[in-house]
Design an enzyme around this catalytic site. Structure first.
Site, PDB file in Angstrom:
ATOM      1  CE  LYS A  35      48.573 -23.575  -0.992  1.00 25.28           C
ATOM      2  NZ  LYS A  35      49.894 -22.933  -0.804  1.00 25.28           N
ATOM      3  NE  ARG A  73      57.287 -24.114   1.195  1.00 27.93           N
ATOM      4  CZ  ARG A  73      56.031 -23.732   1.309  1.00 27.93           C
ATOM      5  NH1 ARG A  73      55.265 -24.221   2.276  1.00 27.93           N
ATOM      6  NH2 ARG A  73      55.510 -22.846   0.497  1.00 27.93           N
ATOM      7  CE1 TYR A  92      36.831 -48.788  19.125  1.00 25.98           C
ATOM      8  CE2 TYR A  92      36.536 -46.708  17.977  1.00 25.98           C
ATOM      9  CZ  TYR A  92      36.453 -48.093  18.004  1.00 25.98           C
ATOM     10  OH  TYR A  92      35.988 -48.766  16.907  1.00 25.98           O
ATOM     11  CG  MET A 100      37.005 -44.606  10.230  1.00 22.97           C
ATOM     12  SD  MET A 100      37.192 -46.197   9.446  1.00 22.97           S
ATOM     13  CE  MET A 100      38.673 -46.816  10.219  1.00 22.97           C
TER      14      MET A 100
HETATM   15  C1  LIG Z   1      49.715 -21.606  -0.348  1.00 22.53           C
HETATM   16  C2  LIG Z   1      50.488 -20.493  -0.941  1.00 22.53           C
HETATM   17  C3  LIG Z   1      49.938 -19.199  -1.017  1.00 22.53           C
HETATM   18  C4  LIG Z   1      48.629 -18.852  -0.358  1.00 22.53           C
HETATM   19  O1  LIG Z   1      48.850 -18.764   1.044  1.00 22.53           O
HETATM   20  P1  LIG Z   1      47.682 -18.358   2.068  1.00 22.53           P
HETATM   21  O2  LIG Z   1      48.395 -18.255   3.373  1.00 22.53           O
HETATM   22  O3  LIG Z   1      46.708 -19.483   2.045  1.00 22.53           O
HETATM   23  O4  LIG Z   1      47.109 -17.081   1.608  1.00 22.53           O
HETATM   24  C5  LIG Z   1      50.657 -18.235  -1.684  1.00 22.53           C
HETATM   25  N1  LIG Z   1      51.865 -18.495  -2.223  1.00 22.53           N
HETATM   26  C6  LIG Z   1      52.443 -19.731  -2.137  1.00 22.53           C
HETATM   27  C7  LIG Z   1      53.788 -19.947  -2.723  1.00 22.53           C
HETATM   28  C8  LIG Z   1      51.777 -20.755  -1.482  1.00 22.53           C
HETATM   29  O5  LIG Z   1      52.353 -21.952  -1.384  1.00 22.53           O
END
Ligand SMILES: *Cc1c(COP(=O)(O)O)cnc(C)c1O
Length: 361
Positions: free
Chosen positions: A40, A138, A257, A305
């Site tokens: 992801k 969640r 800054y 920036m």
């Molecule tokens: C992001 C995620 C993972 C991976 O988690 P890591 O801590 O990066 O290994 C696994 N399962 C779900 C549902 C996630 O959202």
């Protein structure tokens, strides 16, 4: 300007063989079932289009993204592999999941109903994963709702039932055992369905956290899954920035800054072309350091920036055009994160688009 004419102000090296080696390390630590690759957010900022084939080449056959578009982009690189979307099944996206051979991770009665209805229309049970909420509150199905949707699940080819640990990096957090127990109870209501539990840190919690499929992301990319203990993973990322300018600043002069740093002695300041627009967070202001050979160069003043300033008074050999290491083997993304009050995940996923990215096989 061509790439060669502009070697860039900063360079991000990504070691794909280290990612592959980290995957093998996790495989050895998770004997009960295969180990997926979580890709992801563009493989945590490191390039899903490069990381996906590298993991596929060493035998990884299960992949996750958060969004459908992320999955569609890498689907052609992952022949024969399972590719699933963690964030679920948005209404209207069902046909695209089927067309691209991508599995949704279902987490609401509505998602389950829409997926099984499409399967019924197509005359086959469509594959999916089922997410059970065991305390993170969640995403995922409330285990109490399981009984109510049991009939609908019959219309789905459930590949895995999964849950996500909320505090796996804190080995003694009681949340871990609580979630494991709730997950086991929910799985008992789904006999014969394979299970998926551990993220990166979960793999290191012990054999009880093993399952039919682990889902690590961070550890693949070199983030320490066991904070407070030595990092079992190989470093993957190296971020270097070139010194654009050097100047001598008299004692009492401010830098950057709002002059948040005032030279306590006659000082030499190096400016590099990396700033918060590059994901080099503004919260690094006045904190942390860069490495140059053996020297540690304190970051001074505000991160702006496009620019960051370092006190290089104690590195007299440094010249304009030299490269400072902001992240690397000597200074991990976790170290950088600690200095800035965040975690390594945010440091990696923030890495900006202006870096010259170089992937090493
Ligand atoms: C992001 C995620 C993972 C991976 O988690 P890591 O801590 O990066 O290994 C696994 N399962 C779900 C549902 C996630 O959202």
């Amino acid at each position: 300007m061509t790439k060669d004419a502009d070697p860039g102000l900063a360079r991000l090296d990504i070691d794909l063989s280290a990612i592959a080696a980290n995957w093998h390390t996790l495989v050895a630590r998770h004997p009960g079932g295969p180990v997926a690759g979580v890709l992801k957010a563009d493989a945590y900022g490191l390039g899903a289009a490069q990381v996906a084939p590298a993991l596929h080449a060493v035998g990884c056959r299960h992949f996750f993204t958060a969004h459908l578009a992320e999955a569609i982009a890498i689907r052609p690189m992952l022949s024969g592999a399972m590719l699933a979307v963690l964030n679920g099944l948005p209404p209207g996206s069902e046909a695209a999941f089927v067309a691209h051979d991508i599995l949704p991770v279902l987490g609401t009665p509505d998602e389950i109903a829409r997926w099984s209805a499409l399967g019924a229309r197509l005359g086959r049970r469509l594959p999916a994963l089922l997410h059970i909420d065991t305390g993170m509150n969640r995403l995922g199905l409330d285990p109490a709702a399981l009984a109510g949707i049991a009939g609908r699940l019959d219309g789905i080819a459930l590949r895995y039932v999964m849950t996500h640990l909320a505090a796996a990096e804190v080995a003694d957090d009681p949340m871990n055992a609580r979630q494991r127990a709730r997950f086991a109870a929910a799985c008992a209501a789904l006999p014969g369905v394979a299970r998926s539990l551990a993220n990166s840190s979960g793999i290191f919690l012990g054999a009880e956290y093993g399952s039919d499929l682990a889902r690590p992301g961070a550890a693949l990319y070199g983030i320490n899954p066991t904070p407070g203990r030595p990092n079992p993973m190989r470093p993957v990322v190296r971020l270097r920035a070139r010194v654009l300018a050097l100047r001598d600043v008299p004692a009492g002069e401010g830098v950057g800054y709002n002059s948040t740093w005032v030279a306590p002695r006659p000082s030499r300041i190096a400016t590099v072309g990396v700033g918060y627009a590059d994901g080099w967070l503004r919260s690094h202001s006045g904190r942390g350091h860069a490495n140059f050979d053996a020297a540690r160069l304190p970051l001074v003043g505000r991160v702006s920036m496009d620019l960051t300033t370092f006190d290089v008074t104690d590195a007299p050999g440094l010249g304009a055009g030299d490269w400072l290491e902001l992240i690397g083997p000597g200074r991990s993304a976790d170290d950088v994160a600690d200095a800035a009050g965040t975690n390594g995940y945010e440091v990696l996923t923030s890495l900006g688009r202006r870096y010259r990215r170089v992937w090493r096989a």
